[in-house]
Design a protein around this motif. Structure first.
Motif, PDB file in Angstrom:
ATOM      1  N   UNK A 206       0.872  -1.181   0.000  1.00  0.00           N
ATOM      2  CA  UNK A 206       0.000   0.000   0.000  1.00  0.00           C
ATOM      3  C   UNK A 206       0.906   1.227   0.000  1.00  0.00           C
ATOM      4  N   UNK A 207       0.738   2.066  -1.005  1.00  0.00           N
ATOM      5  CA  UNK A 207       1.591   3.228  -1.210  1.00  0.00           C
ATOM      6  C   UNK A 207       0.803   4.497  -0.898  1.00  0.00           C
ATOM      7  N   UNK A 208       1.405   5.410  -0.146  1.00  0.00           N
ATOM      8  CA  UNK A 208       0.815   6.710   0.148  1.00  0.00           C
ATOM      9  C   UNK A 208       1.830   7.780  -0.226  1.00  0.00           C
ATOM     10  N   UNK A 209       1.465   8.630  -1.177  1.00  0.00           N
ATOM     11  CA  UNK A 209       2.344   9.708  -1.626  1.00  0.00           C
ATOM     12  C   UNK A 209       2.128  10.900  -0.702  1.00  0.00           C
ATOM     13  N   UNK A 210       3.141  11.246   0.084  1.00  0.00           N
ATOM     14  CA  UNK A 210       3.020  12.315   1.081  1.00  0.00           C
ATOM     15  C   UNK A 210       3.491  13.667   0.561  1.00  0.00           C
ATOM     16  N   UNK A 211       4.413  13.665  -0.395  1.00  0.00           N
ATOM     17  CA  UNK A 211       4.931  14.880  -1.025  1.00  0.00           C
ATOM     18  C   UNK A 211       5.182  14.565  -2.492  1.00  0.00           C
ATOM     19  N   UNK A 212       5.288  15.597  -3.303  1.00  0.00           N
ATOM     20  CA  UNK A 212       5.682  15.365  -4.698  1.00  0.00           C
ATOM     21  C   UNK A 212       6.981  14.576  -4.695  1.00  0.00           C
ATOM     22  N   UNK A 213       7.004  13.487  -5.459  1.00  0.00           N
ATOM     23  CA  UNK A 213       8.104  12.527  -5.366  1.00  0.00           C
ATOM     24  C   UNK A 213       8.636  12.169  -6.753  1.00  0.00           C
ATOM     25  N   UNK A 214       9.952  12.025  -6.815  1.00  0.00           N
ATOM     26  CA  UNK A 214      10.609  11.439  -7.975  1.00  0.00           C
ATOM     27  C   UNK A 214      11.236  10.142  -7.487  1.00  0.00           C
ATOM     28  N   UNK A 215      10.807   9.054  -8.085  1.00  0.00           N
ATOM     29  CA  UNK A 215      11.286   7.726  -7.701  1.00  0.00           C
ATOM     30  C   UNK A 215      11.993   7.089  -8.898  1.00  0.00           C
ATOM     31  N   UNK A 216      13.161   6.550  -8.662  1.00  0.00           N
ATOM     32  CA  UNK A 216      13.842   5.748  -9.673  1.00  0.00           C
ATOM     33  C   UNK A 216      13.547   4.294  -9.324  1.00  0.00           C
ATOM     34  N   UNK A 217      13.107   3.504 -10.308  1.00  0.00           N
ATOM     35  CA  UNK A 217      12.768   2.115 -10.039  1.00  0.00           C
ATOM     36  C   UNK A 217      13.399   1.167 -11.047  1.00  0.00           C
ATOM     37  N   UNK A 218      13.634  -0.060 -10.578  1.00  0.00           N
ATOM     38  CA  UNK A 218      14.168  -1.127 -11.427  1.00  0.00           C
ATOM     39  C   UNK A 218      13.323  -2.365 -11.166  1.00  0.00           C
ATOM     40  N   UNK A 219      12.776  -2.931 -12.247  1.00  0.00           N
ATOM     41  CA  UNK A 219      12.081  -4.212 -12.165  1.00  0.00           C
ATOM     42  C   UNK A 219      13.072  -5.313 -12.528  1.00  0.00           C
ATOM     43  N   UNK A 220      12.992  -6.438 -11.828  1.00  0.00           N
ATOM     44  CA  UNK A 220      13.885  -7.552 -12.165  1.00  0.00           C
ATOM     45  C   UNK A 220      13.159  -8.864 -11.995  1.00  0.00           C
TER      46      UNK A 220
END
Length: 71
Positions: free
Chosen positions: A57-71
């Motif tokens: 469960x994800x809650x965005x609390x502030x404007x966010x930049x996320x770097x993600x990697x799927x593997x």
């Protein structure tokens, strides 16, 4: 990839069922991710790895930049 998200762009508690392993790194902002009852408060410089098949469960609390990697 990168995910640019602000509060209000997604539901207040975004339910995600991962189909691949995912590792995320917070470039900027603040997001909370609950995994198996544990709440992770992620801020700039934080990272988290989540296994495939895990519900979160994800809650965005502030404007966010996320770097993600799927593997």
């Amino acid at each position: 990839g990168y995910w640019f998200v602000s509060p209000g762009q997604v539901p207040p508690a975004l339910e995600i069922d991962l189909h691949t392993d995912e590792t995320i790194y917070i470039v900027e902002g603040r997001i909370q991710i609950e995994v198996d009852g544990t709440v992770h408060d992620l801020v700039q410089g934080s990272s988290l790895s989540i296994n495939a098949g895990t519900k979160s469960r994800w809650t965005v609390l502030e404007s966010t930049i996320e770097f993600f990697v799927y593997s």
